[in-house]
Each structure stands twice: as C-alpha cells, then as structure tokens.
Design an enzyme around this catalytic site. Sequence first.
Site, PDB file in Angstrom:
ATOM      1  N   HIS A 204      63.899  39.494  -4.331  1.00  0.00           N
ATOM      2  CA  HIS A 204      62.745  38.714  -4.785  1.00  0.00           C
ATOM      3  C   HIS A 204      62.570  37.456  -3.920  1.00  0.00           C
ATOM      4  O   HIS A 204      61.470  37.157  -3.451  1.00  0.00           O
ATOM      5  CB  HIS A 204      62.941  38.330  -6.258  1.00  0.00           C
ATOM      6  CG  HIS A 204      61.928  37.371  -6.794  1.00  0.00           C
ATOM      7  ND1 HIS A 204      60.845  37.766  -7.544  1.00  0.00           N
ATOM      8  CD2 HIS A 204      61.833  36.015  -6.680  1.00  0.00           C
ATOM      9  CE1 HIS A 204      60.123  36.698  -7.864  1.00  0.00           C
ATOM     10  NE2 HIS A 204      60.702  35.625  -7.354  1.00  0.00           N
ATOM     11  N   GLU A 205      63.656  36.751  -3.697  1.00  0.00           N
ATOM     12  CA  GLU A 205      63.562  35.503  -2.917  1.00  0.00           C
ATOM     13  C   GLU A 205      63.199  35.791  -1.462  1.00  0.00           C
ATOM     14  O   GLU A 205      62.391  35.088  -0.864  1.00  0.00           O
ATOM     15  CB  GLU A 205      64.882  34.719  -3.019  1.00  0.00           C
ATOM     16  CG  GLU A 205      65.263  34.298  -4.445  1.00  0.00           C
ATOM     17  CD  GLU A 205      64.172  33.521  -5.181  1.00  0.00           C
ATOM     18  OE1 GLU A 205      63.382  32.838  -4.514  1.00  0.00           O
ATOM     19  OE2 GLU A 205      64.106  33.620  -6.416  1.00  0.00           O
TER      20      GLU A 205
ATOM     21  N   HIS B 150      59.491  36.293  -0.975  1.00  0.00           N
ATOM     22  CA  HIS B 150      58.686  35.069  -0.827  1.00  0.00           C
ATOM     23  C   HIS B 150      58.610  34.675   0.653  1.00  0.00           C
ATOM     24  O   HIS B 150      57.555  34.258   1.139  1.00  0.00           O
ATOM     25  CB  HIS B 150      59.315  33.902  -1.599  1.00  0.00           C
ATOM     26  CG  HIS B 150      59.038  33.909  -3.080  1.00  0.00           C
ATOM     27  ND1 HIS B 150      57.763  33.984  -3.601  1.00  0.00           N
ATOM     28  CD2 HIS B 150      59.879  33.818  -4.153  1.00  0.00           C
ATOM     29  CE1 HIS B 150      57.833  33.935  -4.939  1.00  0.00           C
ATOM     30  NE2 HIS B 150      59.101  33.845  -5.292  1.00  0.00           N
TER      31      HIS B 150
HETATM   32 ZN   LIG Z   1      60.006  33.621  -7.261  1.00  0.00          ZN
END
Ligand SMILES: [Zn+2]
Length: 269
Positions: A140-141, A144
């Site tokens: 998830h990170e 980004h």
């Molecule tokens: Zn996030």
Amino acid sequence: MMRRWLCIASLSVLAACETVQTTQPGVVGVDRPQSMLFSSAQINASAQSAYQQLVTGAAKKGQVNRDPAQVERVRRIAQRLIPQTGAFRADAPGWAWETNVISAKEVNAWCMPGGKIAVYTGLIERVQPSDDELAAVMGHEIAHALREHGRERVSQAQAQGVIIGVVGAAASVSRGGMDLTQLVVELTLNKPNSREHETEADRIGVELAARAGYDPRAAISLWEKMQGLGGSQTPQFLSTHPSYATRVDDLRVYAGRVMPLYQETQHRR
Ligand SMILES: [Zn+2]
C-alpha cells in the site's frame, strides 16, 4: 473540476502544468490523469533529503534498525515487492529504494516519493502482522510512491499558495512558506491522504502483494486487526483513511481480482 481549477490558478505561478499518467493500470485498473506542477526529479530530490534528515535524526537517538531480525524481515518483504513495481511503471524497479525500521510506538509505515520506506516498530509489535499482512501494508505504501501521490499533493499545495520561493527549482529557501523538503515531511508524517489516493494505494497494493507471492486477502485481515486496536490506539493513518467498512468491501473485491496472480506464484514454488 478541482483539477481544472488547480491548473488555471497556477498558470500565473508556473508555466508548466503537466497532466500525466504515472502508472500503468495493472489488473486492478487504476487509471486517472494527474495534474502536476513539479517534476518527479524535484520531488524525489526533496524526498531524498527529507528521508535522510529523518533517518539520520532517528539514528542519533538510537532509533534506527535496532533489531536485526525485524530489519531482515522487513527488507526481505521489500525485496520481493520492489521487482513487482515494474508491472505499474518500468522505471520503478531501478529506483534508489531504501528500507529502514524506526523504533517508535506509533502504528505506522510510509514510503516517500522515489521509494524511501520506513516501517515503525509500533506496527510490528502492536499489530503482530503475518508476513502477508506486512506485505499488504508495505505494498500500500509503495503504491503511493508509484502513483506519485506526494508529487500530486505538493502540486495541490503549490496551487493553494502553501509553498513560496521554490518556483523553477528544488530550492530549499523559502520566505514565510514551506520549502519542498519540509512539505514532503509534513505530508508524509502528518497530513492524511485523500480518500481517492487511499483507494488507489489499496488496489495497487494488493496487486503488488499478489505478484510477489503474498496472499492479497491479508489486506483484509490486516485492517481487521488494525480496527481491533480500537479507541485511542487507532493509528492516525487508519483513522484518516476511508471508512473501515468501505475499505474492507473494496479490498475484498480487488483482492479477489488479483487472486489468480497470487495462485500463479504458488504453482511456481
Ligand atoms: Zn495510505
């Protein structure tokens, strides 16, 4: 509408308002044009400097990579996820990735623009994630960073007049406003991502995990565990994310969609 306004508002400030697609859509189909007022090179240089300052500062206090087993585990997961970033953008596997474990109580993890990852011991020790779950957080990170959400947010801040004195260069000087490096730190550590950015990171994150051979359904159990922390222990980055029910529903759909990618990696073993 918002994006159009940003571009018009910023024309007087900067010549270049660039509309880009930072990533390929992947199996999860993330596909949204993004308006940028800074180059990747500017943002990545600022992030590099921000990351260095943070890690050096924490290291002076003895808060970086204290437990070799934790560091080995986190870096092993990063090393499996990073090659899979090529499915979303060809340049990403070659970025100057860095992964460090920070000793801090907060349940947190982040990836700055250009691939600068930090996982906090609070996340590892309080959530007790399985490897699949930790890969869900890190995927998830990383998503980004692949989507350059930081660059997009800095561009939005610029359009709103938050940044002063950085026109045309990754200058570190500002008069009254924040410089880019400060802003990258502020956005990474303190300012919540928009719901749109979170949803994109969730979807790309499950695909990265699946491609790396981690069970993408772990994203769901991870959020259940996070939710279970409850009350004052609710991590800041969870409380600012989309509502729990919406997020888990979305993760179920997208984890299901990438299951074949995961299953393929299991056959190869
Ligand atoms: Zn996030």
